[in-house]
Write a protein that holds these residues in place. Structure first.
Motif, PDB file in Angstrom:
ATOM      1  N   ARG A   1     -28.200  -6.039 -71.574  1.00  0.00           N
ATOM      2  CA  ARG A   1     -27.446  -5.925 -70.315  1.00  0.00           C
ATOM      3  C   ARG A   1     -26.391  -7.019 -70.189  1.00  0.00           C
ATOM      4  NH1 ARG A   1     -29.314  -3.926 -65.103  1.00  0.00           N
ATOM      5  NH2 ARG A   1     -29.160  -1.736 -65.660  1.00  0.00           N
ATOM      6  N   GLU A   2     -26.382  -7.953 -71.158  1.00  0.00           N
ATOM      7  CA  GLU A   2     -25.342  -8.979 -71.283  1.00  0.00           C
ATOM      8  C   GLU A   2     -25.198  -9.841 -70.027  1.00  0.00           C
ATOM      9  OE1 GLU A   2     -21.891  -6.747 -72.419  1.00  0.00           O
ATOM     10  OE2 GLU A   2     -22.512  -6.656 -74.513  1.00  0.00           O
ATOM     11  N   LYS A   3     -26.346 -10.297 -69.507  1.00  0.00           N
ATOM     12  CA  LYS A   3     -26.336 -11.266 -68.420  1.00  0.00           C
ATOM     13  C   LYS A   3     -25.938 -12.639 -68.976  1.00  0.00           C
ATOM     14  CE  LYS A   3     -27.713  -8.413 -65.222  1.00  0.00           C
ATOM     15  NZ  LYS A   3     -26.845  -8.063 -64.071  1.00  0.00           N
ATOM     16  N   PRO A   4     -25.283 -13.483 -68.184  1.00  0.00           N
ATOM     17  CA  PRO A   4     -24.765 -14.754 -68.720  1.00  0.00           C
ATOM     18  C   PRO A   4     -25.818 -15.835 -68.923  1.00  0.00           C
ATOM     19  CG  PRO A   4     -24.270 -14.572 -66.388  1.00  0.00           C
ATOM     20  CD  PRO A   4     -24.875 -13.263 -66.787  1.00  0.00           C
ATOM     21  N   ILE A   5     -27.034 -15.623 -68.450  1.00  0.00           N
ATOM     22  CA  ILE A   5     -28.052 -16.667 -68.507  1.00  0.00           C
ATOM     23  C   ILE A   5     -29.419 -16.022 -68.646  1.00  0.00           C
ATOM     24  CG2 ILE A   5     -28.517 -16.795 -66.032  1.00  0.00           C
ATOM     25  CD1 ILE A   5     -28.159 -19.802 -68.409  1.00  0.00           C
ATOM     26  N   ILE A   6     -30.360 -16.774 -69.222  1.00  0.00           N
ATOM     27  CA  ILE A   6     -31.741 -16.290 -69.332  1.00  0.00           C
ATOM     28  C   ILE A   6     -32.575 -17.034 -68.295  1.00  0.00           C
ATOM     29  CG2 ILE A   6     -33.670 -15.892 -70.882  1.00  0.00           C
ATOM     30  CD1 ILE A   6     -31.862 -16.316 -73.226  1.00  0.00           C
ATOM     31  N   LYS A   7     -33.054 -16.321 -67.287  1.00  0.00           N
ATOM     32  CA  LYS A   7     -33.891 -16.919 -66.252  1.00  0.00           C
ATOM     33  C   LYS A   7     -34.957 -15.917 -65.826  1.00  0.00           C
ATOM     34  CE  LYS A   7     -30.695 -20.117 -63.920  1.00  0.00           C
ATOM     35  NZ  LYS A   7     -30.161 -20.506 -62.609  1.00  0.00           N
ATOM     36  N   ILE A   8     -36.070 -16.447 -65.331  1.00  0.00           N
ATOM     37  CA  ILE A   8     -37.112 -15.576 -64.794  1.00  0.00           C
ATOM     38  C   ILE A   8     -36.559 -14.804 -63.592  1.00  0.00           C
ATOM     39  CG2 ILE A   8     -39.339 -15.526 -63.620  1.00  0.00           C
ATOM     40  CD1 ILE A   8     -39.741 -16.132 -66.465  1.00  0.00           C
ATOM     41  N   SER A   9     -35.848 -15.502 -62.715  1.00  0.00           N
ATOM     42  CA  SER A   9     -35.314 -14.851 -61.526  1.00  0.00           C
ATOM     43  C   SER A   9     -34.325 -13.747 -61.891  1.00  0.00           C
ATOM     44  CB  SER A   9     -34.634 -15.878 -60.615  1.00  0.00           C
ATOM     45  OG  SER A   9     -33.590 -16.557 -61.304  1.00  0.00           O
ATOM     46  N   GLU A  10     -33.619 -13.918 -63.002  1.00  0.00           N
ATOM     47  CA  GLU A  10     -32.649 -12.904 -63.424  1.00  0.00           C
ATOM     48  C   GLU A  10     -33.353 -11.645 -63.919  1.00  0.00           C
ATOM     49  OE1 GLU A  10     -29.103 -11.368 -63.428  1.00  0.00           O
ATOM     50  OE2 GLU A  10     -29.325 -13.511 -62.991  1.00  0.00           O
ATOM     51  N   THR A  11     -34.504 -11.804 -64.579  1.00  0.00           N
ATOM     52  CA  THR A  11     -35.239 -10.630 -65.048  1.00  0.00           C
ATOM     53  C   THR A  11     -35.853  -9.844 -63.895  1.00  0.00           C
ATOM     54  OG1 THR A  11     -37.322 -11.845 -65.311  1.00  0.00           O
ATOM     55  CG2 THR A  11     -35.826 -11.828 -67.180  1.00  0.00           C
ATOM     56  N   LEU A  12     -35.996 -10.494 -62.742  1.00  0.00           N
ATOM     57  CA  LEU A  12     -36.572  -9.819 -61.568  1.00  0.00           C
ATOM     58  C   LEU A  12     -35.502  -9.246 -60.645  1.00  0.00           C
ATOM     59  CD1 LEU A  12     -39.435 -12.332 -60.642  1.00  0.00           C
ATOM     60  CD2 LEU A  12     -39.654 -10.133 -61.794  1.00  0.00           C
ATOM     61  N   ARG A  13     -34.230  -9.372 -61.009  1.00  0.00           N
ATOM     62  CA  ARG A  13     -33.151  -8.900 -60.150  1.00  0.00           C
ATOM     63  C   ARG A  13     -33.271  -7.411 -59.777  1.00  0.00           C
ATOM     64  NH1 ARG A  13     -28.540 -11.073 -58.450  1.00  0.00           N
ATOM     65  NH2 ARG A  13     -28.813 -12.885 -59.805  1.00  0.00           N
ATOM     66  N   PRO A  14     -33.680  -6.526 -60.716  1.00  0.00           N
ATOM     67  CA  PRO A  14     -33.828  -5.117 -60.334  1.00  0.00           C
ATOM     68  C   PRO A  14     -34.829  -4.891 -59.202  1.00  0.00           C
ATOM     69  CG  PRO A  14     -33.774  -5.319 -62.706  1.00  0.00           C
ATOM     70  CD  PRO A  14     -33.864  -6.713 -62.160  1.00  0.00           C
ATOM     71  N   LEU A  15     -35.786  -5.815 -59.046  1.00  0.00           N
ATOM     72  CA  LEU A  15     -36.767  -5.689 -57.957  1.00  0.00           C
ATOM     73  C   LEU A  15     -36.373  -6.523 -56.747  1.00  0.00           C
ATOM     74  CD1 LEU A  15     -40.117  -5.930 -59.983  1.00  0.00           C
ATOM     75  CD2 LEU A  15     -38.898  -3.874 -59.277  1.00  0.00           C
ATOM     76  N   LEU A  16     -35.891  -7.757 -57.007  1.00  0.00           N
ATOM     77  CA  LEU A  16     -35.541  -8.659 -55.904  1.00  0.00           C
ATOM     78  C   LEU A  16     -34.164  -8.386 -55.315  1.00  0.00           C
ATOM     79  CD1 LEU A  16     -36.827 -12.079 -57.329  1.00  0.00           C
ATOM     80  CD2 LEU A  16     -38.004 -10.523 -55.760  1.00  0.00           C
ATOM     81  N   LYS A  17     -33.339  -7.667 -56.084  1.00  0.00           N
ATOM     82  CA  LYS A  17     -31.951  -7.389 -55.666  1.00  0.00           C
ATOM     83  C   LYS A  17     -31.224  -8.723 -55.409  1.00  0.00           C
ATOM     84  CE  LYS A  17     -33.028  -3.016 -55.709  1.00  0.00           C
ATOM     85  NZ  LYS A  17     -32.594  -2.130 -56.802  1.00  0.00           N
ATOM     86  N   GLY A  18     -30.604  -8.834 -54.248  1.00  0.00           N
ATOM     87  CA  GLY A  18     -29.839 -10.033 -53.927  1.00  0.00           C
ATOM     88  C   GLY A  18     -30.691 -11.260 -53.692  1.00  0.00           C
ATOM     89  N   TYR A  19     -32.018 -11.062 -53.512  1.00  0.00           N
ATOM     90  CA  TYR A  19     -32.901 -12.209 -53.261  1.00  0.00           C
ATOM     91  C   TYR A  19     -33.015 -13.113 -54.489  1.00  0.00           C
ATOM     92  CZ  TYR A  19     -34.378  -9.998 -48.915  1.00  0.00           C
ATOM     93  OH  TYR A  19     -34.398  -9.453 -47.655  1.00  0.00           O
ATOM     94  N   SER A  20     -32.613 -12.625 -55.669  1.00  0.00           N
ATOM     95  CA  SER A  20     -32.633 -13.466 -56.874  1.00  0.00           C
ATOM     96  C   SER A  20     -31.714 -14.668 -56.726  1.00  0.00           C
ATOM     97  CB  SER A  20     -32.213 -12.647 -58.105  1.00  0.00           C
ATOM     98  OG  SER A  20     -33.210 -11.728 -58.450  1.00  0.00           O
ATOM     99  N   ASP A  21     -30.690 -14.539 -55.883  1.00  0.00           N
ATOM    100  CA  ASP A  21     -29.725 -15.622 -55.690  1.00  0.00           C
ATOM    101  C   ASP A  21     -30.082 -16.503 -54.497  1.00  0.00           C
ATOM    102  OD1 ASP A  21     -28.102 -14.674 -57.837  1.00  0.00           O
ATOM    103  OD2 ASP A  21     -27.299 -13.132 -56.497  1.00  0.00           O
ATOM    104  N   THR A  22     -31.188 -16.182 -53.809  1.00  0.00           N
ATOM    105  CA  THR A  22     -31.605 -16.958 -52.646  1.00  0.00           C
ATOM    106  C   THR A  22     -32.684 -17.959 -53.050  1.00  0.00           C
ATOM    107  OG1 THR A  22     -33.330 -15.387 -52.017  1.00  0.00           O
ATOM    108  CG2 THR A  22     -31.092 -14.965 -51.193  1.00  0.00           C
ATOM    109  N   MET A  23     -33.298 -18.578 -52.052  1.00  0.00           N
ATOM    110  CA  MET A  23     -34.341 -19.557 -52.316  1.00  0.00           C
ATOM    111  C   MET A  23     -35.563 -18.928 -52.979  1.00  0.00           C
ATOM    112  SD  MET A  23     -33.263 -22.493 -51.702  1.00  0.00           S
ATOM    113  CE  MET A  23     -34.828 -23.290 -51.953  1.00  0.00           C
TER     114      MET A  23
END
Length: 541
Positions: free
Chosen positions: A164-186
């Motif tokens: 999917r060519e995301k710019p970074i490898i993070k746990i929060s990034e792998t959960l983005r499909p479930l967390l949606k915009g909450y991945s960028d929050t606290m």
């Protein structure tokens, strides 16, 4: 500016959380130690079954993924070859996953089971069974389930980064499909911070095992007293090695350390196998593999449920060993998984899963089978009382004493100590690399900033060093495992997020072929009728 690449909220909060845990332990070491130990006891006693269930579930989930269509997805471009050769890749994931702990536990873990065997066995009246399980249980604890726990985060991280060519490898990034915009929050930041805290505690555990072992070996070789000064010097030397390697980068630093690890490990194992009791080692290791295959589910789910009965003695074996190990792998899993993902460009998801579980398990099998059974042989033949040294002088002394029973003992102790240093440096090197990656918004040329790598390299060293002087290092280890409890649920979310995203992507792709086959019986009957007519016509001719 390059500082804009840093994810400052994650960076700062992680450091504050670490200090918030460490400073109270420095000020109130005894009270903090008691509190964390009690909390750990509650977690392992009441939720031990949850850790065991998680381990078995992850194992079977990854087997399913590996042989599904999701497992056929390549991590990279169509014609792109693997970034690293298979031996280099296997060596890097093995070195990052086990560190110097394999030298410690692979040599001495059997002795603990020899004195406190599982399944309510008595070390005296059930001696033969005790010996067999002493040789077996370490291989199980460091086997396929452990490496499955490591591989689970690697799969979605590598998928999101390379496919999917995301710019970074993070746990929060792998959960983005479930967390949606909450991945960028606290919420997303908290998940990443929890991972960092667990990693630092896990690194502290490796440090607690590796540093005394190395200092004991140096003391044996040089005659210097094995004290805190020597351990501090050892730690600083290791820090310099992995800091330089972290600064150089992944391909030039970590890869070279891992290759050195692999070469020295093969030499050590072959030397012990050839000069030691070769037939005993081979037969006992083979017997242990058979015991695991025959009792895999029992060992994976044993919780000592009837210990409340008066006639049954409670040993605490599952909580002290299996639950502890599953919790330890869990704390390390995001780090090792992230590292495996980073080095797996050009491979398929199936190769990542099977390779991690197979290469990792085989590597641990060789260490436990050869080093561990050599020590066991010394014990049961009476050539050397390993258990007595363990109880009187501690595990590091017992380990070095086992190595001293080999031919050219001084040379072998020196090689063993050097290998311990390299293993420890490789683990910390990988840790600092991953911590720097997690605290950035994106990577430049797939590498985190050098100053960021160096910062985390020395942070990993200084915090455990402070606690080592205060005697609170064990508390930090326990705290990290307690803090890693939420990772059980995060692992479930990671698996769900990956399956949801990858399955959807597969169905949208033009190459997708649906698994469900709809049979057109009318067409099938017509074809069968034509075949029968053709057969009859051929028979008449």
């Amino acid at each position: 500016m390059r500082t804009r690449l840093i994810d400052w909220p994650t960076f700062i909060i992680s450091f504050i959380v670490i200090l918030a845990v460490v400073i109270p332990l420095i000020i109130y070491p005894e009270a903090g130690s008691v509190f964390v130990a009690q909390l750990n006891s509650v977690m392992s006693d009441r939720f031990g079954f949850l850790y065991l269930t998680m381990g078995l579930a992850i194992f079977f989930f990854l087997i399913f993924v590996a042989f599904s269509q999701n497992g056929q997805v390549k991590l990279g471009e169509e014609e792109e070859p693997p970034e690293f050769s298979t031996p280099a890749w296997a060596g890097m994931l093995f070195s990052a996953g086990i560190g110097s702990s394999i030298l410690y536990w692979g040599t001495i873990e059997w002795a603990f089971y020899y004195q406190g065997p599982p399944f309510g066995l008595s070390p005296t009246s059930d001696q033969l069974e005790t010996i067999q399980w002493a040789s077996t249980y370490g291989i199980f604890h460091w086997g396929p389930i452990a490496w499955a726990i490591y591989a689970l985060p690697a799969v979605p991280m590598s998928y999101f980064f390379y496919v999917r060519e995301k710019p970074i490898i993070k746990i929060s990034e792998t959960l983005r499909p479930l967390l949606k915009g909450y991945s960028d929050t606290m919420i997303g930041k908290l998940i990443d911070v929890l991972f960092i805290f667990g990693l630092l505690g896990g690194a502290g555990t490796t440090l607690a095992l590796g540093t005394p072992l190395i200092s004991r070996g140096i003391s044996d070789l040089t005659g210097f007293e094995d004290n805190m000064l020597l351990r501090t010097i050892v730690l600083l030397v290791v820090t310099v090695i992995f800091a330089i390697s972290a600064y150089v980068g992944l391909k030039e630093g970590i890869k070279r350390l891992s290759n050195l690890n692999l070469g020295l490990s093969i030499f050590l194992l072959l030397f012990v196998l050839i000069t030691g009791p070769t037939l005993f080692i081979l037969e006992t290791t083979t017997n242990s593999v058979g015991l695991i295959l025959d009792n895999f589910f029992h060992m994976s789910t044993w919780t000592e449920p009837f210990a409340l009965m008066e006639s049954v003695e409670e040993t605490g074996f599952p909580e002290s060993w299996t639950v502890f190990y599953w919790a330890w792998w869990l704390v390390y899993a995001p780090f090792v998984g992230l590292f495996i993902a980073r080095i797996s460009r050009g491979r398929t998801i199936r190769q990542v899963i099977i390779g991690s579980m197979v290469y990792g398990s085989i590597g641990c099998l060789l260490f436990f089978g050869i080093m561990g059974n050599f020590g066991l042989f010394l014990q049961i033949t009476g050539e050397f009382d390993v258990v007595q040294v363990l109880n009187d002088q501690g595990a590091p002394a017992a380990i070095i004493s086992i190595i001293n029973q080999l031919p050219f003992s001084n040379v072998m102790v020196a090689i063993f100590v050097f290998l311990s240093v390299v293993f420890l440096a490789t683990t910390f090197d990988s840790s600092s690399y991953i911590l720097a990656s997690v605290t950035q918004k994106r990577l430049e040329d797939d590498e985190p900033l050098r100053w960021n790598r160096m910062f985390w390299a020395f942070t990993i060293c200084l915090l455990p060093l402070t606690l080592m002087y205060l005697g609170g290092l064990e508390t930090l280890q326990t705290a990290s495992i307690v803090g890693g409890f939420p990772l059980i649920f995060i692992m479930f979310l990671i698996a769900w997020s990956f399956m949801k995203t990858s399955t959807r992507d597969l169905k949208i792709d033009e190459q997708y072929e649906p698994k469900t086959i709809i049979l057109d019986m009318k067409n099938i009957r017509q074809k069968l009728k034509r075949r029968r007519k053709k057969k009859q016509s051929n028979d008449e001719e």
